[in-house]
Design an enzyme around this catalytic site. Sequence first.
Site, PDB file in Angstrom:
ATOM      1  N   LYS A 212       0.829  -1.207   0.000  1.00  0.00           N
ATOM      2  CA  LYS A 212       0.000   0.000   0.000  1.00  0.00           C
ATOM      3  C   LYS A 212       0.865   1.260   0.000  1.00  0.00           C
ATOM      4  CE  LYS A 212      -4.105   1.783   2.374  1.00  0.00           C
ATOM      5  NZ  LYS A 212      -5.061   1.497   3.468  1.00  0.00           N
ATOM      6  N   GLU A 218       9.652  -6.130   4.159  1.00  0.00           N
ATOM      7  CA  GLU A 218       9.829  -7.440   3.533  1.00  0.00           C
ATOM      8  C   GLU A 218       9.528  -7.378   2.036  1.00  0.00           C
ATOM      9  OE1 GLU A 218       8.358  -8.092   7.800  1.00  0.00           O
ATOM     10  OE2 GLU A 218       7.887  -6.766   6.116  1.00  0.00           O
ATOM     11  N   GLY A 279      -5.440  -4.262   5.284  1.00  0.00           N
ATOM     12  CA  GLY A 279      -4.670  -5.274   4.561  1.00  0.00           C
ATOM     13  C   GLY A 279      -5.322  -6.635   4.536  1.00  0.00           C
ATOM     14  N   ARG A 280      -5.849  -7.086   5.676  1.00  0.00           N
ATOM     15  CA  ARG A 280      -6.430  -8.431   5.714  1.00  0.00           C
ATOM     16  C   ARG A 280      -7.824  -8.477   5.106  1.00  0.00           C
ATOM     17  NH1 ARG A 280      -5.415  -6.115  10.400  1.00  0.00           N
ATOM     18  NH2 ARG A 280      -6.997  -5.747  11.998  1.00  0.00           N
ATOM     19  N   GLU A 365      -5.093 -11.321  13.987  1.00  0.00           N
ATOM     20  CA  GLU A 365      -4.612  -9.948  13.877  1.00  0.00           C
ATOM     21  C   GLU A 365      -5.725  -8.956  14.177  1.00  0.00           C
ATOM     22  OE1 GLU A 365      -1.316  -8.799  11.051  1.00  0.00           O
ATOM     23  OE2 GLU A 365      -2.973  -7.693  10.112  1.00  0.00           O
ATOM     24  N   HIS A 396      -4.111 -37.717  10.269  1.00  0.00           N
ATOM     25  CA  HIS A 396      -2.893 -38.491  10.543  1.00  0.00           C
ATOM     26  C   HIS A 396      -1.815 -37.623  11.182  1.00  0.00           C
ATOM     27  CE1 HIS A 396      -4.113 -42.224   8.420  1.00  0.00           C
ATOM     28  NE2 HIS A 396      -4.894 -41.379   7.770  1.00  0.00           N
ATOM     29  N   LYS A 505       9.071  -4.874  14.330  1.00  0.00           N
ATOM     30  CA  LYS A 505       9.657  -4.223  13.155  1.00  0.00           C
ATOM     31  C   LYS A 505      10.605  -3.109  13.583  1.00  0.00           C
ATOM     32  CE  LYS A 505       5.960  -4.998   9.769  1.00  0.00           C
ATOM     33  NZ  LYS A 505       5.026  -4.329   8.825  1.00  0.00           N
TER      34      LYS A 505
END
Length: 536
Positions: A212, A218, A279-280, A365, A396, A505
Amino acid sequence: MAVDLSTFARCDRAPAWAALQQHFAAQGRGFDLRQAFRQDPGRFEAFSQEAPHLFVDLSKNLIDAPAQALLLDLARQCGLEAQRDAMFAGEPINATEGRAVMHFLLRYPAAGAGWMPGAVRNAAGELAEVHRTLDAMLAYAEQVRADTAITDVVNIGIGGSDLGPQMATLALDEFVAPGRRMHFVSNVDGHELDAVLRRLQPRSTLFLVASKTFTTLETMTNARSAREWFLAQGGTADSPARDGRPDVASHFAALTTNVAAAREFGITTTFGFWDWVGGRYSLWSAIGLPIAIAVGAQCFRELLAGAHAMDAHFATAPLERNLPVRLALLDLWYRNFHGFTSRSIAPYHSALRRLPAYLQQLEMESNGKRVDRAGQALPFATSPVLWGEPGTNGQHAYFQMLHQGTDVVPVEFVAVRRAAHRLAGHHEQLLANALAQAQALMQGKDDAGGHRHFTGNRPSTFVLLDRLEPASLGALVALQEHRVFCSGALWGINSFDQWGVELGKVLAKDITPRLASGDAAGLDASTAGLLRRLRT
Protein backbone atom coordinates in the site's frame (compact mmCIF):
# COMPACT_ATOMS: atom_id res chain seq x y z
CA MET A 1 -24.23 12.21 12.86
CA ALA A 2 -21.18 10.05 13.66
CA VAL A 3 -21.74 7.10 15.92
CA ASP A 4 -20.18 7.20 19.38
CA LEU A 5 -18.78 3.73 19.96
CA SER A 6 -18.31 4.42 23.67
CA THR A 7 -22.09 4.32 24.12
CA PHE A 8 -22.22 0.59 23.40
CA ALA A 9 -21.95 -1.77 26.34
CA ARG A 10 -18.96 -4.07 26.46
CA CYS A 11 -20.19 -7.65 26.69
CA ASP A 12 -19.21 -8.16 30.35
CA ARG A 13 -21.14 -5.02 31.34
CA ALA A 14 -24.42 -6.10 29.73
CA PRO A 15 -27.15 -7.70 31.90
CA ALA A 16 -27.20 -10.82 29.72
CA TRP A 17 -23.58 -11.56 30.68
CA ALA A 18 -24.53 -12.38 34.27
CA ALA A 19 -27.49 -14.43 33.05
CA LEU A 20 -25.14 -16.37 30.76
CA GLN A 21 -22.79 -17.04 33.66
CA GLN A 22 -25.68 -18.45 35.67
CA HIS A 23 -26.88 -20.58 32.77
CA PHE A 24 -23.39 -21.90 32.14
CA ALA A 25 -22.94 -22.87 35.78
CA ALA A 26 -26.33 -24.56 35.92
CA GLN A 27 -26.49 -26.27 32.52
CA GLY A 28 -23.83 -25.19 30.06
CA ARG A 29 -20.83 -26.69 31.83
CA GLY A 30 -22.35 -30.17 31.86
CA PHE A 31 -24.09 -30.01 28.48
CA ASP A 32 -24.03 -33.35 26.65
CA LEU A 33 -24.50 -33.37 22.88
CA ARG A 34 -25.54 -37.01 22.72
CA GLN A 35 -28.29 -36.46 25.25
CA ALA A 36 -29.38 -33.29 23.44
CA PHE A 37 -29.87 -35.21 20.18
CA ARG A 38 -31.76 -37.98 21.96
CA GLN A 39 -34.11 -35.48 23.57
CA ASP A 40 -34.65 -33.30 20.50
CA PRO A 41 -35.18 -35.02 17.14
CA GLY A 42 -35.38 -31.59 15.49
CA ARG A 43 -32.04 -30.35 16.79
CA PHE A 44 -30.33 -30.54 13.38
CA GLU A 45 -33.00 -28.37 11.75
CA ALA A 46 -33.03 -25.89 14.63
CA PHE A 47 -29.26 -25.43 14.69
CA SER A 48 -28.46 -25.48 10.98
CA GLN A 49 -28.90 -22.73 8.46
CA GLU A 50 -28.75 -21.81 4.79
CA ALA A 51 -26.96 -18.61 3.83
CA PRO A 52 -25.83 -17.32 0.42
CA HIS A 53 -23.86 -20.07 -1.38
CA LEU A 54 -23.37 -22.27 1.68
CA PHE A 55 -25.01 -24.33 4.42
CA VAL A 56 -23.80 -24.53 8.03
CA ASP A 57 -24.64 -27.18 10.62
CA LEU A 58 -24.23 -25.86 14.17
CA SER A 59 -26.07 -28.73 15.85
CA LYS A 60 -22.90 -30.50 17.06
CA ASN A 61 -21.97 -27.54 19.25
CA LEU A 62 -22.26 -27.31 23.04
CA ILE A 63 -25.19 -24.94 23.02
CA ASP A 64 -28.91 -25.18 23.72
CA ALA A 65 -31.85 -22.93 22.91
CA PRO A 66 -31.76 -21.01 26.25
CA ALA A 67 -28.03 -20.24 25.84
CA GLN A 68 -28.59 -19.11 22.27
CA ALA A 69 -31.45 -16.85 23.37
CA LEU A 70 -29.29 -15.28 26.09
CA LEU A 71 -26.45 -14.76 23.62
CA LEU A 72 -28.85 -12.99 21.26
CA ASP A 73 -29.95 -10.81 24.19
CA LEU A 74 -26.28 -10.02 24.78
CA ALA A 75 -25.83 -9.00 21.14
CA ARG A 76 -28.76 -6.61 21.35
CA GLN A 77 -27.63 -5.14 24.66
CA CYS A 78 -24.17 -4.52 23.17
CA GLY A 79 -25.72 -2.68 20.23
CA LEU A 80 -24.35 -5.17 17.70
CA GLU A 81 -26.91 -4.18 15.06
CA ALA A 82 -26.13 -0.49 15.49
CA GLN A 83 -22.38 -1.16 15.28
CA ARG A 84 -22.91 -3.19 12.12
CA ASP A 85 -25.02 -0.41 10.63
CA ALA A 86 -22.32 2.13 11.53
CA MET A 87 -19.77 0.13 9.55
CA PHE A 88 -22.07 -0.09 6.54
CA ALA A 89 -22.78 3.64 6.81
CA GLY A 90 -19.08 4.43 6.44
CA GLU A 91 -18.59 5.72 9.98
CA PRO A 92 -14.95 5.81 11.21
CA ILE A 93 -15.31 2.73 13.41
CA ASN A 94 -11.54 2.16 13.25
CA ALA A 95 -11.26 4.76 15.98
CA THR A 96 -7.55 4.45 16.79
CA GLU A 97 -6.67 5.32 13.20
CA GLY A 98 -9.70 7.52 12.49
CA ARG A 99 -10.75 5.46 9.49
CA ALA A 100 -13.92 4.03 8.05
CA VAL A 101 -14.04 0.30 7.33
CA MET A 102 -15.59 -0.15 3.90
CA HIS A 103 -14.12 -3.21 2.20
CA PHE A 104 -17.75 -4.18 1.49
CA LEU A 105 -17.82 -1.23 -0.96
CA LEU A 106 -15.25 -3.05 -3.12
CA ARG A 107 -17.81 -5.75 -3.91
CA TYR A 108 -20.92 -3.60 -4.18
CA PRO A 109 -22.20 -3.73 -7.78
CA ALA A 110 -22.07 -0.61 -9.90
CA ALA A 111 -25.79 -0.89 -10.63
CA GLY A 112 -26.86 -1.86 -7.14
CA ALA A 113 -30.35 -3.19 -6.54
CA GLY A 114 -32.04 -4.30 -3.34
CA TRP A 115 -30.01 -3.72 -0.20
CA MET A 116 -27.97 -0.53 -0.28
CA PRO A 117 -25.49 0.31 2.51
CA GLY A 118 -25.52 3.85 3.84
CA ALA A 119 -21.96 4.29 2.60
CA VAL A 120 -23.21 4.02 -0.98
CA ARG A 121 -25.68 6.84 -0.43
CA ASN A 122 -23.06 8.90 1.42
CA ALA A 123 -20.10 8.11 -0.85
CA ALA A 124 -21.40 7.69 -4.37
CA GLY A 125 -18.21 9.26 -5.71
CA GLU A 126 -16.07 6.68 -3.94
CA LEU A 127 -18.17 3.85 -5.35
CA ALA A 128 -17.68 5.22 -8.85
CA GLU A 129 -13.93 5.40 -8.21
CA VAL A 130 -13.97 1.82 -6.92
CA HIS A 131 -15.50 0.61 -10.16
CA ARG A 132 -13.18 2.68 -12.34
CA THR A 133 -10.23 1.06 -10.59
CA LEU A 134 -11.83 -2.37 -10.77
CA ASP A 135 -12.52 -2.04 -14.49
CA ALA A 136 -8.98 -0.86 -15.18
CA MET A 137 -7.46 -3.65 -13.09
CA LEU A 138 -9.56 -6.33 -14.76
CA ALA A 139 -8.76 -4.95 -18.21
CA TYR A 140 -5.06 -5.22 -17.35
CA ALA A 141 -5.60 -8.77 -16.05
CA GLU A 142 -7.20 -9.77 -19.35
CA GLN A 143 -4.33 -8.14 -21.23
CA VAL A 144 -1.83 -10.23 -19.27
CA ARG A 145 -3.90 -13.37 -19.80
CA ALA A 146 -3.90 -12.74 -23.55
CA ASP A 147 -0.12 -12.31 -23.62
CA THR A 148 1.13 -15.83 -24.31
CA ALA A 149 4.72 -14.69 -23.76
CA ILE A 150 4.01 -14.35 -20.01
CA THR A 151 4.12 -17.80 -18.45
CA ASP A 152 4.90 -16.86 -14.83
CA VAL A 153 3.39 -14.24 -12.52
CA VAL A 154 5.13 -13.52 -9.21
CA ASN A 155 3.18 -11.72 -6.49
CA ILE A 156 5.49 -10.04 -3.98
CA GLY A 157 3.66 -8.98 -0.82
CA ILE A 158 3.18 -9.99 2.78
CA GLY A 159 0.28 -10.38 5.21
CA GLY A 160 -2.98 -9.45 3.55
CA SER A 161 -1.16 -8.67 0.31
CA ASP A 162 -0.08 -12.31 0.15
CA LEU A 163 -2.36 -14.55 2.20
CA GLY A 164 -5.64 -13.48 0.62
CA PRO A 165 -4.57 -13.64 -3.04
CA GLN A 166 -2.61 -16.84 -2.49
CA MET A 167 -5.46 -18.57 -0.66
CA ALA A 168 -8.02 -17.55 -3.29
CA THR A 169 -5.83 -18.43 -6.28
CA LEU A 170 -5.16 -21.90 -4.89
CA ALA A 171 -8.82 -22.37 -3.99
CA LEU A 172 -9.92 -21.52 -7.53
CA ASP A 173 -7.32 -23.68 -9.24
CA GLU A 174 -10.08 -25.36 -11.27
CA PHE A 175 -10.66 -22.02 -13.01
CA VAL A 176 -7.00 -21.12 -13.68
CA ALA A 177 -6.07 -21.08 -17.35
CA PRO A 178 -3.45 -23.69 -18.30
CA GLY A 179 0.02 -22.59 -19.28
CA ARG A 180 0.50 -19.96 -16.60
CA ARG A 181 2.17 -20.45 -13.23
CA MET A 182 1.36 -18.26 -10.21
CA HIS A 183 4.02 -17.73 -7.55
CA PHE A 184 3.69 -15.97 -4.17
CA VAL A 185 6.72 -14.59 -2.36
CA SER A 186 6.27 -13.01 1.07
CA ASN A 187 9.05 -14.03 3.45
CA VAL A 188 12.08 -11.78 3.72
CA ASP A 189 14.05 -15.02 3.96
CA GLY A 190 15.92 -14.97 0.64
CA HIS A 191 15.59 -18.73 0.27
CA GLU A 192 11.93 -18.28 -0.72
CA LEU A 193 12.56 -15.73 -3.47
CA ASP A 194 15.70 -17.52 -4.67
CA ALA A 195 13.80 -20.81 -5.08
CA VAL A 196 11.24 -19.04 -7.28
CA LEU A 197 13.73 -17.05 -9.36
CA ARG A 198 15.72 -20.17 -10.24
CA ARG A 199 12.73 -21.40 -12.25
CA LEU A 200 12.06 -18.15 -14.17
CA GLN A 201 13.14 -16.28 -17.29
CA PRO A 202 12.87 -12.46 -17.41
CA ARG A 203 11.10 -12.35 -20.77
CA SER A 204 8.28 -14.61 -19.61
CA THR A 205 7.80 -13.26 -16.08
CA LEU A 206 5.55 -10.53 -14.66
CA PHE A 207 6.22 -9.28 -11.12
CA LEU A 208 3.44 -7.72 -9.04
CA VAL A 209 4.68 -5.62 -6.10
CA ALA A 210 1.88 -5.35 -3.54
CA SER A 211 2.47 -2.73 -0.88
CA LYS A 212 0.00 0.00 0.00
CA THR A 213 2.76 2.45 0.98
CA PHE A 214 5.50 0.92 -1.19
CA THR A 215 7.66 0.91 1.96
CA THR A 216 6.85 -2.47 3.57
CA LEU A 217 10.27 -3.80 4.57
CA GLU A 218 9.83 -7.44 3.53
CA THR A 219 8.03 -6.63 0.30
CA MET A 220 10.43 -3.94 -0.84
CA THR A 221 13.48 -6.06 0.05
CA ASN A 222 12.12 -8.84 -2.15
CA ALA A 223 11.06 -6.41 -4.88
CA ARG A 224 14.51 -4.83 -5.09
CA SER A 225 16.15 -8.25 -5.22
CA ALA A 226 13.74 -9.33 -7.97
CA ARG A 227 14.59 -6.17 -9.92
CA GLU A 228 18.34 -6.80 -9.50
CA TRP A 229 17.88 -10.37 -10.74
CA PHE A 230 15.83 -9.12 -13.69
CA LEU A 231 18.56 -6.67 -14.73
CA ALA A 232 21.34 -9.20 -14.15
CA GLN A 233 19.55 -11.70 -16.40
CA GLY A 234 19.53 -9.31 -19.35
CA GLY A 235 16.61 -7.03 -18.55
CA THR A 236 16.86 -3.26 -18.74
CA ALA A 237 15.60 -0.31 -16.70
CA ASP A 238 15.21 1.76 -19.88
CA SER A 239 11.68 2.40 -21.04
CA PRO A 240 10.96 1.91 -23.83
CA ALA A 241 13.41 -0.95 -24.00
CA ARG A 242 16.35 -0.86 -26.38
CA ASP A 243 17.43 -3.75 -28.61
CA GLY A 244 14.29 -5.72 -27.82
CA ARG A 245 15.39 -6.44 -24.26
CA PRO A 246 12.73 -6.98 -21.55
CA ASP A 247 12.31 -3.82 -19.48
CA VAL A 248 11.22 -3.17 -15.91
CA ALA A 249 8.21 -1.08 -16.92
CA SER A 250 6.77 -3.94 -18.98
CA HIS A 251 7.51 -6.73 -16.50
CA PHE A 252 6.69 -5.09 -13.17
CA ALA A 253 3.37 -3.66 -11.94
CA ALA A 254 2.57 -2.18 -8.54
CA LEU A 255 -0.49 -2.45 -6.30
CA THR A 256 0.02 0.66 -4.22
CA THR A 257 -1.14 4.17 -3.40
CA ASN A 258 2.43 5.52 -3.56
CA VAL A 259 2.61 6.08 -7.30
CA ALA A 260 5.68 8.33 -7.02
CA ALA A 261 7.74 5.66 -5.24
CA ALA A 262 6.64 3.03 -7.76
CA ARG A 263 7.66 5.31 -10.64
CA GLU A 264 11.06 5.86 -9.04
CA PHE A 265 11.41 2.06 -8.90
CA GLY A 266 10.76 1.99 -12.64
CA ILE A 267 7.11 0.90 -12.55
CA THR A 268 4.57 2.76 -14.65
CA THR A 269 1.57 0.42 -14.25
CA THR A 270 -0.04 0.96 -10.85
CA PHE A 271 -3.40 0.20 -9.28
CA GLY A 272 -4.33 1.81 -5.98
CA PHE A 273 -6.84 1.43 -3.18
CA TRP A 274 -8.04 3.44 -0.22
CA ASP A 275 -7.22 4.00 3.44
CA TRP A 276 -10.53 2.38 4.40
CA VAL A 277 -9.26 -0.95 3.01
CA GLY A 278 -7.37 -2.86 5.69
CA GLY A 279 -4.67 -5.27 4.56
CA ARG A 280 -6.43 -8.43 5.71
CA TYR A 281 -9.61 -7.26 3.97
CA SER A 282 -7.92 -6.27 0.72
CA LEU A 283 -8.18 -9.25 -1.63
CA TRP A 284 -11.31 -7.60 -3.13
CA SER A 285 -9.25 -4.56 -4.17
CA ALA A 286 -6.32 -4.14 -6.55
CA ILE A 287 -4.48 -6.53 -4.21
CA GLY A 288 -6.63 -9.18 -5.91
CA LEU A 289 -4.93 -8.62 -9.27
CA PRO A 290 -3.10 -11.99 -9.15
CA ILE A 291 -6.47 -13.70 -8.59
CA ALA A 292 -7.91 -11.88 -11.61
CA ILE A 293 -4.92 -12.82 -13.76
CA ALA A 294 -5.26 -16.45 -12.69
CA VAL A 295 -9.01 -16.91 -13.14
CA GLY A 296 -10.09 -14.03 -15.37
CA ALA A 297 -12.28 -10.96 -15.03
CA GLN A 298 -15.60 -12.78 -15.05
CA CYS A 299 -14.60 -15.17 -12.27
CA PHE A 300 -13.25 -12.27 -10.23
CA ARG A 301 -16.58 -10.47 -10.56
CA GLU A 302 -18.34 -13.65 -9.43
CA LEU A 303 -16.03 -13.75 -6.39
CA LEU A 304 -17.12 -10.20 -5.56
CA ALA A 305 -20.77 -11.08 -6.16
CA GLY A 306 -20.62 -14.00 -3.71
CA ALA A 307 -19.13 -11.74 -1.04
CA HIS A 308 -21.75 -9.06 -1.74
CA ALA A 309 -24.54 -11.62 -1.25
CA MET A 310 -23.12 -12.41 2.19
CA ASP A 311 -22.85 -8.67 2.94
CA ALA A 312 -26.56 -8.29 2.20
CA HIS A 313 -27.39 -11.29 4.40
CA PHE A 314 -25.35 -9.91 7.30
CA ALA A 315 -26.86 -6.43 6.93
CA THR A 316 -30.50 -7.49 6.69
CA ALA A 317 -31.13 -10.89 8.30
CA PRO A 318 -32.60 -10.88 11.82
CA LEU A 319 -30.07 -11.80 14.46
CA GLU A 320 -31.71 -15.19 15.06
CA ARG A 321 -31.01 -16.20 11.44
CA ASN A 322 -27.91 -14.11 10.82
CA LEU A 323 -25.09 -16.56 10.24
CA PRO A 324 -22.09 -14.30 10.99
CA VAL A 325 -23.81 -13.25 14.22
CA ARG A 326 -24.58 -16.82 15.25
CA LEU A 327 -20.99 -17.92 14.63
CA ALA A 328 -19.59 -14.97 16.57
CA LEU A 329 -21.89 -15.63 19.53
CA LEU A 330 -20.79 -19.26 19.54
CA ASP A 331 -17.16 -18.11 19.51
CA LEU A 332 -17.80 -15.88 22.52
CA TRP A 333 -19.63 -18.70 24.33
CA TYR A 334 -16.65 -21.01 23.84
CA ARG A 335 -13.92 -18.47 24.59
CA ASN A 336 -15.40 -16.69 27.58
CA PHE A 337 -17.54 -19.35 29.23
CA HIS A 338 -16.18 -22.76 28.27
CA GLY A 339 -12.63 -21.37 28.27
CA PHE A 340 -11.58 -23.01 25.00
CA THR A 341 -8.33 -21.44 23.84
CA SER A 342 -8.19 -22.47 20.20
CA ARG A 343 -10.22 -23.50 17.16
CA SER A 344 -9.09 -25.92 14.49
CA ILE A 345 -9.97 -25.30 10.85
CA ALA A 346 -10.23 -28.53 8.86
CA PRO A 347 -10.95 -27.90 5.16
CA TYR A 348 -11.79 -31.18 3.44
CA HIS A 349 -10.69 -29.93 0.03
CA SER A 350 -7.01 -29.68 -0.91
CA ALA A 351 -7.57 -26.43 -2.83
CA LEU A 352 -8.47 -24.79 0.50
CA ARG A 353 -5.14 -25.73 2.05
CA ARG A 354 -4.21 -22.08 2.72
CA LEU A 355 -7.57 -21.25 4.28
CA PRO A 356 -6.37 -21.91 7.87
CA ALA A 357 -3.41 -19.53 7.41
CA TYR A 358 -5.67 -16.89 5.87
CA LEU A 359 -8.13 -17.16 8.76
CA GLN A 360 -5.29 -16.98 11.26
CA GLN A 361 -4.44 -13.48 10.09
CA LEU A 362 -8.06 -12.43 9.66
CA GLU A 363 -9.06 -13.34 13.21
CA MET A 364 -5.90 -13.23 15.29
CA GLU A 365 -4.61 -9.95 13.88
CA SER A 366 -8.08 -8.44 14.14
CA ASN A 367 -9.10 -9.63 17.59
CA GLY A 368 -5.83 -10.51 19.28
CA LYS A 369 -6.17 -7.47 21.54
CA ARG A 370 -5.90 -7.05 25.33
CA VAL A 371 -7.53 -3.63 25.69
CA ASP A 372 -10.95 -2.30 24.73
CA ARG A 373 -11.65 0.67 22.48
CA ALA A 374 -11.04 3.03 25.39
CA GLY A 375 -7.60 1.51 26.02
CA GLN A 376 -8.70 -0.25 29.21
CA ALA A 377 -7.38 -3.74 29.98
CA LEU A 378 -9.95 -6.44 29.37
CA PRO A 379 -10.93 -8.84 32.18
CA PHE A 380 -11.72 -11.64 29.73
CA ALA A 381 -10.06 -13.50 26.84
CA THR A 382 -10.40 -12.44 23.22
CA SER A 383 -9.22 -14.17 20.03
CA PRO A 384 -8.62 -17.92 20.18
CA VAL A 385 -5.65 -19.48 18.43
CA LEU A 386 -6.64 -20.68 14.95
CA TRP A 387 -4.81 -23.57 13.36
CA GLY A 388 -5.37 -26.48 11.03
CA GLU A 389 -4.53 -28.52 7.97
CA PRO A 390 -6.62 -30.05 5.19
CA GLY A 391 -8.32 -33.36 5.82
CA THR A 392 -7.45 -36.17 5.59
CA ASN A 393 -3.85 -35.12 6.30
CA GLY A 394 -4.85 -33.64 9.63
CA GLN A 395 -6.37 -36.95 10.70
CA HIS A 396 -2.89 -38.49 10.54
CA ALA A 397 -1.27 -35.57 12.34
CA TYR A 398 -3.19 -33.79 15.10
CA PHE A 399 -6.64 -35.39 15.23
CA GLN A 400 -5.33 -37.77 17.90
CA MET A 401 -5.18 -34.78 20.24
CA LEU A 402 -8.63 -33.57 19.16
CA HIS A 403 -10.18 -36.93 20.06
CA GLN A 404 -8.23 -37.97 23.15
CA GLY A 405 -6.20 -34.98 24.29
CA THR A 406 -6.71 -33.12 27.54
CA ASP A 407 -7.89 -29.92 25.81
CA VAL A 408 -11.24 -29.55 24.11
CA VAL A 409 -10.78 -27.85 20.73
CA PRO A 410 -13.84 -26.91 18.65
CA VAL A 411 -13.34 -27.98 15.04
CA GLU A 412 -14.68 -26.23 11.97
CA PHE A 413 -15.05 -28.62 9.06
CA VAL A 414 -15.32 -27.12 5.57
CA ALA A 415 -16.49 -29.53 2.90
CA VAL A 416 -17.57 -29.31 -0.75
CA ARG A 417 -20.40 -31.48 -2.04
CA ARG A 418 -19.29 -31.75 -5.66
CA ALA A 419 -15.72 -32.51 -6.74
CA ALA A 420 -13.95 -30.79 -9.62
CA HIS A 421 -12.14 -34.00 -10.66
CA ARG A 422 -13.33 -37.29 -12.12
CA LEU A 423 -11.19 -39.72 -10.15
CA ALA A 424 -13.49 -42.53 -9.07
CA GLY A 425 -14.03 -43.07 -5.35
CA HIS A 426 -11.84 -40.27 -4.01
CA HIS A 427 -14.47 -37.68 -3.20
CA GLU A 428 -16.81 -40.17 -1.56
CA GLN A 429 -13.99 -41.27 0.75
CA LEU A 430 -13.11 -37.65 1.51
CA LEU A 431 -16.67 -36.69 2.44
CA ALA A 432 -17.14 -39.90 4.43
CA ASN A 433 -14.06 -39.04 6.47
CA ALA A 434 -15.28 -35.51 7.17
CA LEU A 435 -18.67 -36.79 8.35
CA ALA A 436 -17.07 -39.59 10.37
CA GLN A 437 -14.63 -37.31 12.17
CA ALA A 438 -17.40 -34.93 13.23
CA GLN A 439 -19.50 -37.89 14.33
CA ALA A 440 -16.63 -39.46 16.27
CA LEU A 441 -15.80 -36.22 18.05
CA MET A 442 -19.40 -36.00 19.24
CA GLN A 443 -20.18 -39.64 20.01
CA GLY A 444 -16.86 -40.88 21.35
CA LYS A 445 -16.38 -44.52 22.35
CA ASP A 446 -16.69 -46.18 25.74
CA ASP A 447 -13.75 -48.42 26.68
CA ALA A 448 -13.94 -48.25 30.47
CA GLY A 449 -11.42 -45.45 30.57
CA GLY A 450 -8.68 -47.37 28.74
CA HIS A 451 -6.42 -46.44 25.84
CA ARG A 452 -9.25 -46.89 23.36
CA HIS A 453 -11.68 -44.71 25.30
CA PHE A 454 -12.92 -41.58 23.52
CA THR A 455 -14.74 -39.15 25.78
CA GLY A 456 -16.76 -37.69 22.92
CA ASN A 457 -18.96 -34.62 23.46
CA ARG A 458 -16.39 -32.62 21.53
CA PRO A 459 -17.92 -29.83 19.46
CA SER A 460 -17.71 -29.11 15.76
CA THR A 461 -19.27 -26.92 13.10
CA PHE A 462 -19.79 -28.20 9.57
CA VAL A 463 -19.67 -25.71 6.67
CA LEU A 464 -20.83 -27.14 3.35
CA LEU A 465 -20.42 -25.61 -0.09
CA ASP A 466 -22.15 -27.11 -3.09
CA ARG A 467 -19.12 -26.38 -5.29
CA LEU A 468 -15.85 -24.58 -4.69
CA GLU A 469 -16.28 -21.76 -7.21
CA PRO A 470 -15.73 -18.00 -7.18
CA ALA A 471 -19.14 -17.06 -5.76
CA SER A 472 -19.09 -19.64 -2.97
CA LEU A 473 -15.51 -18.75 -2.03
CA GLY A 474 -16.45 -15.06 -1.90
CA ALA A 475 -19.39 -15.83 0.37
CA LEU A 476 -17.25 -18.04 2.63
CA VAL A 477 -14.58 -15.37 3.10
CA ALA A 478 -17.11 -12.57 3.67
CA LEU A 479 -18.86 -14.77 6.25
CA GLN A 480 -15.60 -15.06 8.19
CA GLU A 481 -14.91 -11.31 7.90
CA HIS A 482 -18.28 -10.41 9.39
CA ARG A 483 -17.97 -13.06 12.07
CA VAL A 484 -14.70 -11.52 13.23
CA PHE A 485 -16.27 -8.04 13.22
CA CYS A 486 -19.15 -9.26 15.40
CA SER A 487 -16.81 -10.90 17.93
CA GLY A 488 -14.75 -7.73 18.20
CA ALA A 489 -17.87 -5.57 18.58
CA LEU A 490 -19.14 -7.75 21.42
CA TRP A 491 -15.76 -7.66 23.15
CA GLY A 492 -15.64 -3.88 22.71
CA ILE A 493 -12.32 -3.91 20.85
CA ASN A 494 -11.14 -2.32 17.60
CA SER A 495 -10.84 -5.21 15.15
CA PHE A 496 -9.32 -3.03 12.44
CA ASP A 497 -5.95 -1.84 13.75
CA GLN A 498 -2.82 -3.95 14.31
CA TRP A 499 -0.40 -2.06 16.52
CA GLY A 500 1.03 -5.35 17.76
CA VAL A 501 2.70 -5.84 14.38
CA GLU A 502 4.87 -2.76 14.82
CA LEU A 503 7.15 -3.29 17.84
CA GLY A 504 9.15 -6.18 16.40
CA LYS A 505 9.66 -4.22 13.16
CA VAL A 506 11.02 -1.22 15.07
CA LEU A 507 13.47 -3.37 17.04
CA ALA A 508 14.58 -5.19 13.87
CA LYS A 509 15.63 -1.88 12.34
CA ASP A 510 17.90 -1.32 15.33
CA ILE A 511 19.36 -4.83 15.26
CA THR A 512 20.03 -5.06 11.51
CA PRO A 513 23.08 -2.74 11.50
CA ARG A 514 24.35 -4.36 14.69
CA LEU A 515 24.71 -7.66 12.83
CA ALA A 516 27.30 -5.94 10.65
CA SER A 517 29.01 -3.85 13.32
CA GLY A 518 28.82 -6.22 16.27
CA ASP A 519 27.70 -3.38 18.53
CA ALA A 520 25.73 -4.94 21.40
CA ALA A 521 25.57 -1.84 23.60
CA GLY A 522 22.25 -1.44 25.36
CA LEU A 523 20.93 -4.88 24.42
CA ASP A 524 19.67 -7.38 26.96
CA ALA A 525 22.09 -10.20 27.76
CA SER A 526 20.22 -12.82 25.72
CA THR A 527 19.96 -10.71 22.55
CA ALA A 528 23.60 -9.62 22.92
CA GLY A 529 24.74 -13.23 23.35
CA LEU A 530 22.82 -14.39 20.30
CA LEU A 531 24.21 -11.47 18.29
CA ARG A 532 27.75 -12.50 19.14
CA ARG A 533 26.95 -16.11 18.32
CA LEU A 534 25.56 -15.16 14.91
CA ARG A 535 28.69 -13.13 14.09
CA THR A 536 31.15 -15.83 15.12
